[in-house]
Design an enzyme around this catalytic site. Sequence first.
Site, PDB file in Angstrom:
ATOM      1  N   ASP A  37      56.229  75.303 -24.859  1.00 39.16           N
ATOM      2  CA  ASP A  37      55.879  75.167 -23.455  1.00 39.16           C
ATOM      3  C   ASP A  37      57.105  75.421 -22.585  1.00 39.16           C
ATOM      4  O   ASP A  37      58.254  75.305 -23.030  1.00 39.16           O
ATOM      5  CB  ASP A  37      55.339  73.762 -23.164  1.00 39.16           C
ATOM      6  CG  ASP A  37      53.913  73.565 -23.663  1.00 39.16           C
ATOM      7  OD1 ASP A  37      53.281  74.565 -24.044  1.00 39.16           O
ATOM      8  OD2 ASP A  37      53.454  72.416 -23.668  1.00 39.16           O
ATOM      9  N   LYS A  58      52.788  77.145 -19.263  1.00 36.71           N
ATOM     10  CA  LYS A  58      51.923  77.306 -18.099  1.00 36.71           C
ATOM     11  C   LYS A  58      52.578  76.581 -16.932  1.00 36.71           C
ATOM     12  O   LYS A  58      52.798  75.380 -16.988  1.00 36.71           O
ATOM     13  CB  LYS A  58      50.533  76.726 -18.369  1.00 36.71           C
ATOM     14  CG  LYS A  58      49.808  77.368 -19.547  1.00 36.71           C
ATOM     15  CD  LYS A  58      48.466  76.685 -19.750  1.00 36.71           C
ATOM     16  CE  LYS A  58      47.692  77.349 -20.874  1.00 36.71           C
ATOM     17  NZ  LYS A  58      48.342  77.167 -22.171  1.00 36.71           N
ATOM     18  N   MET A 150      45.137  45.705 -33.311  1.00 34.42           N
ATOM     19  CA  MET A 150      44.979  44.334 -33.826  1.00 34.42           C
ATOM     20  C   MET A 150      43.587  43.786 -33.518  1.00 34.42           C
ATOM     21  O   MET A 150      43.427  42.638 -33.114  1.00 34.42           O
ATOM     22  CB  MET A 150      46.058  43.417 -33.227  1.00 34.42           C
ATOM     23  CG  MET A 150      47.474  43.819 -33.618  1.00 34.42           C
ATOM     24  SD  MET A 150      48.748  42.751 -32.898  1.00 34.42           S
ATOM     25  CE  MET A 150      48.690  43.292 -31.194  1.00 34.42           C
TER      26      MET A 150
END
Length: 229
Positions: A37, A58, A150
């Site tokens: 990227d 982008k 949890m």
Amino acid sequence: MIGPGLVSLVGAGPGDPDHLTQKAVRRLRDADVVLHDALVSTEVCALAANALRINVGKRAGRDQTPQGEIERLMIEAARQGLKVVRLKGGDPFVFGRGGEEALALQRADIPVTHRGVSSGFIVLTGSDLESVDRVLTSIAPGSLTVVLLMAIGARAKVAELLVARAWDVNTPVAIVLGAATPEMWTWRGRLTDLATSPLPDSSAAGTIVVGGVAGLPIAMPALVEEVAG
């Protein structure tokens, strides 16, 4: 005949190479091709010193690489037997296209967000069900992906709270035990089945995911691996 290569979805995190996992560093150093990227730092990209590095980022108002072209490049390189890294800023599966790219490779895990399915997520602890109920009261049913830590032992109560807050009983749900370990175990079903979902005899840590992303295809052959930064 050339065998399939390996595509790793690597999260670059905030940009400092010291924040990468050891596995992410190994994948970058071993890579033949890196599709990165625009916002990934030069220091992180430099770890892939021996790879062909292609900027597929982008940026608003600038030339962009179409998503379909990124996916085509990944698949084409893997079919040539190459080690490919799709290097993305932050976490590939948090408001990114990591899920789409994994699905395009037909090797998807459970992302916590996926474009077109969920616009966000919340992480709650099942050890405080009163707080869970307060949060559920504050959001529209089905509007976010709910990730519960949890909460395996309290899954029946969790299901009860969700239904009481008008969540559709057919909402996809997944349980993952021992994530990212060789003993990983996954169950997928509907919210109505969560309370009676089967569990293996395991002491591994577990996570419950509630929302549309839990219904996405799951497959983890060798073609793709998600490596968090």
